[in-house]
Design an enzyme around this catalytic site. Structure first.
Site, PDB file in Angstrom:
ATOM      1  CG  ASN A  23       9.783 -15.808   5.387  1.00  0.00           C
ATOM      2  OD1 ASN A  23       8.925 -14.908   5.069  1.00  0.00           O
ATOM      3  ND2 ASN A  23      10.361 -16.136   4.210  1.00  0.00           N
ATOM      4  N   GLY A  25      14.805 -11.362   3.283  1.00  0.00           N
ATOM      5  CA  GLY A  25      14.882 -10.256   2.537  1.00  0.00           C
ATOM      6  C   GLY A  25      14.862  -9.044   3.451  1.00  0.00           C
ATOM      7  CB  SER A 153       7.365  -0.931  -4.959  1.00  0.00           C
ATOM      8  OG  SER A 153       8.440  -0.772  -6.338  1.00  0.00           O
ATOM      9  CE1 TYR A 178       5.023  -5.722  -6.263  1.00  0.00           C
ATOM     10  CE2 TYR A 178       6.194  -4.073  -7.723  1.00  0.00           C
ATOM     11  CZ  TYR A 178       6.238  -4.749  -6.413  1.00  0.00           C
ATOM     12  OH  TYR A 178       6.933  -4.309  -5.500  1.00  0.00           O
TER      13      TYR A 178
END
Length: 313
Positions: A23, A25, A153, A178
């Protein structure tokens, strides 16, 4: 790979793709560019409102797009199963799936739990995608040239997983949690690639990361907590230092479509892993540890109840 950009994406006509978190980025750009090159794309998003809005935007930017929205909440294993079941049910011909892009994620949130009681970052970023991939795997296995691309990441270098505290119940530090979830993404890709090879499958499991890109991730946590100053700092950081989402999506698009991509590869921006065209990315050595990847896999099967029986003889 030098100078590779979206115009280098091979023709995707006749191919089907599922992109989670499409949706906004990186996910939105990935879905749009795949559709632009002819792929039939499913935007798999948690919010029906945002997913529908993204679909309208995509169709306005790519009028020829074959795209649809389907609801998927990676923080709810019931929703993951419902998505996979509906995907199978609505394709009565039992066709394959060419590409699964595990893109959706959350970053540095205050401590929360998913619908199934998992720490949110571990639950959404890793377990949700582990379950989704396993449930869609039969379709991938019967599709020549299929790929699974999982977005990790560069921040994974901050922390290895803690097998004794996967849900951060003893000590929750948002950035460490994270980083561990992003390490889990890479261990998942490593183990999936190993198991696919052992099964004699041609499905390619690869990973990518966007470097520092302008997305909604950075400001979500401070907005949730009402930390206006921090939210503003994150916004300014995006404006000054981050590359646009369209460039941040290039490593994912490369991993998803470039002919030379190898199993268990990790693609990121060329310039210091921060910005630039896609290139081979450095990864922490612990993300290539066979014992750790196998232990995480077994724990993930136990936690999600999803077992990759299609890879077993």
């Amino acid at each position: 790979m030098t100078g590779w950009n979206a115009s280098d994406i091979p023709d995707q006509s006749g191919r089907s793709a599922v992109v989670t978190g499409a949706n906004s980025g990186i996910g939105y750009v990935t879905a749009r560019e795949l559709a632009r090159r002819g792929a039939r794309v499913v935007l798999a998003c948690r919010s029906e409102e945002r997913g529908t809005r993204a679909l309208v935007r995509l169709r306005s930017e790519v009028p020829s797009a074959q795209a649809e929205f389907r609801r998927l909440d990676l923080g709810d294993l019931g929703s993951v199963r419902e998505f996979a079941e509906s995907y199978d049910r609505d394709d009565a011909n039992g066709g394959g799936l060419d590409l699964l892009v595990n893109n959706a994620g959350v970053m540095a949130l205050p401590y929360r739990q998913t619908a199934d009681g998992f720490e949110t970052q571990f639950g959404v970023n890793h377990l949700g995608h582990f379950a989704l991939t396993g449930l869609l795997l039969p379709r991938l296995l019967r599709t020549p040239g299929a790929r699974v691309v999982t977005v990790s990441s560069a921040v994974h270098v901050l922390a290895n997983i803690d097998m004794g505290d996967l849900n951060s119940e003893r000590d929750y530090r948002r950035w460490i949690a994270y980083a561990r979830s992003k390490t889990a993404n890479l261990l998942f890709v490593h183990e999936l690639a190993r198991r696919l090879a052992a099964a004699g499958s041609g499905v390619v499991a690869a990973a990518a990361h966007p470097g520092y890109a302008q997305t909604n991730l950075q400001a979500t946590a401070p907005r949730m907590e009402g930390r206006k100053v921090v939210e503003r700092v994150m916004w300014l950081g995006n404006r000054v230092a981050a590359q646009p989402a369209a460039k941040g999506a290039l490593p994912t698009l490369y991993a998803a479509t470039a002919p030379a991509v190898r199993p268990d590869s990790f693609t990121g921006p060329r310039v210091l892993g921060w910005q630039g065209a896609p290139a081979r990315s450095w990864r922490a050595k612990w993300t290539l540890n066979d014992t750790a990847s196998e232990r995480l896999w077994e724990a993930s099967e136990g936690l999600t109840g999803v077992r990759y029986t299609a890879l077993k003889g």
